[in-house]
Scaffold this motif. Sequence first.
Motif, PDB file in Angstrom:
ATOM      1  N   ALA A 173     -46.917  50.173 -46.356  1.00 40.65           N
ATOM      2  CA  ALA A 173     -47.156  51.559 -46.385  1.00 40.65           C
ATOM      3  C   ALA A 173     -48.060  52.062 -45.433  1.00 40.65           C
ATOM      4  CB  ALA A 173     -48.073  51.697 -47.866  1.00 40.65           C
ATOM      5  N   GLY A 174     -48.550  51.182 -44.380  1.00 47.53           N
ATOM      6  CA  GLY A 174     -49.164  51.460 -43.320  1.00 47.53           C
ATOM      7  C   GLY A 174     -50.787  51.272 -43.190  1.00 47.53           C
ATOM      8  N   CYS A 175     -51.102  50.457 -44.086  1.00 49.74           N
ATOM      9  CA  CYS A 175     -52.559  49.704 -43.879  1.00 49.74           C
ATOM     10  C   CYS A 175     -52.839  49.002 -42.641  1.00 49.74           C
ATOM     11  CB  CYS A 175     -52.955  48.890 -45.061  1.00 49.74           C
ATOM     12  SG  CYS A 175     -53.506  49.752 -46.390  1.00 49.74           S
ATOM     13  N   PHE A 176     -53.706  49.272 -41.756  1.00 46.55           N
ATOM     14  CA  PHE A 176     -53.918  48.443 -40.542  1.00 46.55           C
ATOM     15  C   PHE A 176     -54.473  46.987 -40.697  1.00 46.55           C
ATOM     16  CE2 PHE A 176     -58.080  50.610 -40.938  1.00 46.55           C
ATOM     17  CZ  PHE A 176     -58.863  49.638 -40.583  1.00 46.55           C
ATOM     18  N   ALA A 177     -55.182  46.806 -41.839  1.00 43.01           N
ATOM     19  CA  ALA A 177     -55.882  45.677 -42.206  1.00 43.01           C
ATOM     20  C   ALA A 177     -55.970  45.670 -43.635  1.00 43.01           C
ATOM     21  CB  ALA A 177     -57.056  45.254 -41.443  1.00 43.01           C
ATOM     22  N   VAL A 178     -56.258  44.415 -44.144  1.00 40.69           N
ATOM     23  CA  VAL A 178     -56.563  44.414 -45.547  1.00 40.69           C
ATOM     24  C   VAL A 178     -57.947  43.364 -45.930  1.00 40.69           C
ATOM     25  CG1 VAL A 178     -54.752  42.627 -46.251  1.00 40.69           C
ATOM     26  CG2 VAL A 178     -55.607  44.267 -47.975  1.00 40.69           C
ATOM     27  N   VAL A 179     -58.808  43.851 -46.765  1.00 37.59           N
ATOM     28  CA  VAL A 179     -59.898  43.219 -47.067  1.00 37.59           C
ATOM     29  C   VAL A 179     -59.478  42.120 -48.117  1.00 37.59           C
ATOM     30  CG1 VAL A 179     -62.148  42.948 -48.229  1.00 37.59           C
ATOM     31  CG2 VAL A 179     -61.731  44.559 -46.326  1.00 37.59           C
ATOM     32  N   LEU A 180     -59.979  40.897 -48.151  1.00 40.18           N
ATOM     33  CA  LEU A 180     -59.603  39.973 -49.232  1.00 40.18           C
ATOM     34  C   LEU A 180     -60.856  39.374 -49.711  1.00 40.18           C
ATOM     35  CD1 LEU A 180     -56.903  37.535 -47.783  1.00 40.18           C
ATOM     36  CD2 LEU A 180     -56.357  39.523 -49.265  1.00 40.18           C
ATOM     37  N   GLU A 181     -61.529  39.874 -50.947  1.00 41.77           N
ATOM     38  CA  GLU A 181     -62.650  39.366 -51.506  1.00 41.77           C
ATOM     39  C   GLU A 181     -62.519  38.660 -52.501  1.00 41.77           C
ATOM     40  OE1 GLU A 181     -65.254  42.925 -52.243  1.00 41.77           O
ATOM     41  OE2 GLU A 181     -66.618  41.697 -53.134  1.00 41.77           O
ATOM     42  N   LEU A 182     -63.444  37.589 -52.216  1.00 41.53           N
ATOM     43  CA  LEU A 182     -63.846  36.516 -53.503  1.00 41.53           C
ATOM     44  C   LEU A 182     -62.775  35.718 -53.909  1.00 41.53           C
ATOM     45  CD1 LEU A 182     -66.585  35.781 -54.590  1.00 41.53           C
ATOM     46  CD2 LEU A 182     -65.993  37.376 -56.821  1.00 41.53           C
ATOM     47  N   MET A 183     -62.114  34.925 -52.895  1.00 40.40           N
ATOM     48  CA  MET A 183     -60.981  33.862 -53.618  1.00 40.40           C
ATOM     49  C   MET A 183     -61.077  32.613 -52.799  1.00 40.40           C
ATOM     50  SD  MET A 183     -57.645  35.676 -51.584  1.00 40.40           S
ATOM     51  CE  MET A 183     -58.026  37.391 -52.278  1.00 40.40           C
ATOM     52  N   PRO A 184     -60.481  31.788 -53.312  1.00 43.72           N
ATOM     53  CA  PRO A 184     -60.350  30.213 -52.721  1.00 43.72           C
ATOM     54  C   PRO A 184     -59.894  30.374 -51.103  1.00 43.72           C
ATOM     55  CG  PRO A 184     -59.497  30.124 -54.894  1.00 43.72           C
ATOM     56  CD  PRO A 184     -59.693  31.459 -54.802  1.00 43.72           C
ATOM     57  N   ALA A 185     -60.489  29.624 -50.388  1.00 42.03           N
ATOM     58  CA  ALA A 185     -60.210  29.822 -49.126  1.00 42.03           C
ATOM     59  C   ALA A 185     -58.554  29.540 -48.781  1.00 42.03           C
ATOM     60  CB  ALA A 185     -60.849  28.687 -48.295  1.00 42.03           C
ATOM     61  N   GLU A 186     -57.971  28.639 -49.597  1.00 43.78           N
ATOM     62  CA  GLU A 186     -56.580  28.356 -49.524  1.00 43.78           C
ATOM     63  C   GLU A 186     -55.806  29.440 -49.766  1.00 43.78           C
ATOM     64  OE1 GLU A 186     -58.892  26.567 -51.186  1.00 43.78           O
ATOM     65  OE2 GLU A 186     -58.883  24.503 -50.582  1.00 43.78           O
ATOM     66  N   SER A 187     -56.216  30.403 -50.857  1.00 46.89           N
ATOM     67  CA  SER A 187     -55.536  31.498 -51.222  1.00 46.89           C
ATOM     68  C   SER A 187     -55.446  32.429 -50.086  1.00 46.89           C
ATOM     69  CB  SER A 187     -56.082  32.146 -52.571  1.00 46.89           C
ATOM     70  OG  SER A 187     -56.401  30.873 -53.378  1.00 46.89           O
ATOM     71  N   ALA A 188     -56.622  32.603 -49.591  1.00 48.51           N
ATOM     72  CA  ALA A 188     -56.881  33.570 -48.438  1.00 48.51           C
ATOM     73  C   ALA A 188     -55.990  33.081 -47.064  1.00 48.51           C
ATOM     74  CB  ALA A 188     -58.144  33.930 -47.953  1.00 48.51           C
ATOM     75  N   LYS A 189     -56.084  31.880 -46.851  1.00 45.47           N
ATOM     76  CA  LYS A 189     -55.231  31.319 -45.705  1.00 45.47           C
ATOM     77  C   LYS A 189     -53.854  31.661 -46.066  1.00 45.47           C
ATOM     78  CE  LYS A 189     -54.927  27.002 -43.276  1.00 45.47           C
ATOM     79  NZ  LYS A 189     -53.675  26.454 -43.107  1.00 45.47           N
ATOM     80  N   TYR A 190     -53.171  31.334 -47.148  1.00 40.95           N
ATOM     81  CA  TYR A 190     -51.881  31.333 -47.547  1.00 40.95           C
ATOM     82  C   TYR A 190     -51.300  32.977 -47.405  1.00 40.95           C
ATOM     83  CZ  TYR A 190     -47.586  31.469 -50.095  1.00 40.95           C
ATOM     84  OH  TYR A 190     -46.190  31.722 -50.573  1.00 40.95           O
ATOM     85  N   ILE A 191     -52.333  33.734 -47.695  1.00 42.81           N
ATOM     86  CA  ILE A 191     -51.969  35.370 -47.832  1.00 42.81           C
ATOM     87  C   ILE A 191     -51.967  35.812 -46.127  1.00 42.81           C
ATOM     88  CG2 ILE A 191     -52.616  37.690 -48.457  1.00 42.81           C
ATOM     89  CD1 ILE A 191     -53.840  36.300 -51.012  1.00 42.81           C
ATOM     90  N   THR A 192     -52.958  35.188 -45.638  1.00 41.56           N
ATOM     91  CA  THR A 192     -53.160  35.577 -44.111  1.00 41.56           C
ATOM     92  C   THR A 192     -51.931  35.022 -43.281  1.00 41.56           C
ATOM     93  OG1 THR A 192     -55.584  35.418 -44.262  1.00 41.56           O
ATOM     94  CG2 THR A 192     -54.770  35.472 -42.147  1.00 41.56           C
ATOM     95  N   GLU A 193     -51.464  33.772 -43.594  1.00 43.47           N
ATOM     96  CA  GLU A 193     -50.223  33.581 -42.844  1.00 43.47           C
ATOM     97  C   GLU A 193     -49.022  34.227 -43.119  1.00 43.47           C
ATOM     98  OE1 GLU A 193     -52.054  28.837 -42.536  1.00 43.47           O
ATOM     99  OE2 GLU A 193     -50.462  29.359 -43.944  1.00 43.47           O
ATOM    100  N   ASN A 194     -49.016  34.989 -44.325  1.00 42.33           N
ATOM    101  CA  ASN A 194     -47.570  35.624 -44.553  1.00 42.33           C
ATOM    102  C   ASN A 194     -47.619  37.124 -44.409  1.00 42.33           C
ATOM    103  OD1 ASN A 194     -45.551  33.493 -45.727  1.00 42.33           O
ATOM    104  ND2 ASN A 194     -47.611  32.859 -46.585  1.00 42.33           N
ATOM    105  N   LEU A 195     -48.664  37.632 -43.694  1.00 49.73           N
ATOM    106  CA  LEU A 195     -48.735  38.931 -43.386  1.00 49.73           C
ATOM    107  C   LEU A 195     -48.885  39.062 -41.783  1.00 49.73           C
ATOM    108  CD1 LEU A 195     -51.740  40.313 -45.633  1.00 49.73           C
ATOM    109  CD2 LEU A 195     -49.465  40.960 -45.699  1.00 49.73           C
ATOM    110  N   ASN A 196     -48.344  40.366 -41.144  1.00 45.93           N
ATOM    111  CA  ASN A 196     -48.455  40.687 -39.958  1.00 45.93           C
ATOM    112  C   ASN A 196     -49.797  41.358 -39.683  1.00 45.93           C
ATOM    113  OD1 ASN A 196     -45.907  39.706 -39.474  1.00 45.93           O
ATOM    114  ND2 ASN A 196     -45.071  41.647 -40.477  1.00 45.93           N
ATOM    115  N   ILE A 197     -50.401  42.307 -40.594  1.00 48.73           N
ATOM    116  CA  ILE A 197     -51.571  42.855 -40.291  1.00 48.73           C
ATOM    117  C   ILE A 197     -52.797  41.862 -40.570  1.00 48.73           C
ATOM    118  CG2 ILE A 197     -50.906  45.159 -40.651  1.00 48.73           C
ATOM    119  CD1 ILE A 197     -52.047  45.040 -43.596  1.00 48.73           C
ATOM    120  N   PRO A 198     -53.923  41.976 -40.012  1.00 49.74           N
ATOM    121  CA  PRO A 198     -55.041  41.163 -40.081  1.00 49.74           C
ATOM    122  C   PRO A 198     -55.519  41.267 -41.647  1.00 49.74           C
ATOM    123  CG  PRO A 198     -55.381  42.659 -38.411  1.00 49.74           C
ATOM    124  CD  PRO A 198     -54.243  43.276 -38.966  1.00 49.74           C
TER     125      PRO A 198
END
Length: 274
Positions: A173-198
């Motif tokens: 949709a065009g977000c330049f980045a996304v905040v990920l709040e309160l989740m296990p480190a491994e979950s955020a790592k997986y999401i980060t690795e599968n996104l193009n934006i920060p």
Amino acid sequence: MKTVNTFQRLKDNNEKIAMLTAYDYSTAQVLDKAEIDGILVGDSLAMVALGYENTYNITIDEMLVFVKAVSRGAKNSFIVGDMPFMSYNLSVEQGLENASKMIKAGASAVKLEGCNEHILNLVRRAVESGIPVLGHLGFTPQLMNTIGGYRIQGKSADKIEQILECAKKLEQAGCFAVVLELMPAESAKYITENLNIPTIGIGAGKDCSGQIVVTDDILGKFTDFTPKFVKKYANLHDVVLGGVCAYKREVKEEIFPSQKESFELDEREKARLG
Ligand code: KIV
């Protein structure tokens, strides 16, 4: 000068993005001097600066006062204005109107929570209109009552996939980045690795593209509650308390103000006084 492009450049160069919150002019000046990558005028100010119990009571007009103060103090920074509860949920038009007030008040971008169809439409229209949008997933405080309280999110493979799907939709949709709040480190790592934006983590471990925390938390100024993910870099509460107590004692003992902090009347005028 930091811009929306700074975020993607830092991610692409594998350099972590450091964001902090600010609500007032003098804090914004310090963050600007430190060349922090982004300043969020977060709706957390409802609790931290205004003493509310949660973020529900802050209005767009109140937020604008703080965004203006921060933008006067942080002339070179990338400032994100947090859209408060129900200031963007009624219609795309309402969201656009309030987002444009944030930009006119000095924000460079806005932040929205969630990723339903309405939010995605709003993100598209905002970005088309020249308003950069930072998404916010995982624990979203404005949805606390529907989530069922302050709870760690993304604790199962299915839930992680759901958050990733949301993050991908926000990216599209065009977000330049996304905040990920309160989740296990491994979950955020997986999401980060599968996104193009920060991704910008808060209580989401070290593998996000960047981090954000509440400045008053890490400097030990706000002490009502301290989440587990907060590391304290200073203890401003005790510094301020010490200063206030010293001032009070010196006033009582007539030490302050001394001659150094006083103005003297001209001798001739003194003589004319009865
Ligand atoms: O309101 C806030 O400060 C936030 C966090 C991401 C820090 O939303």
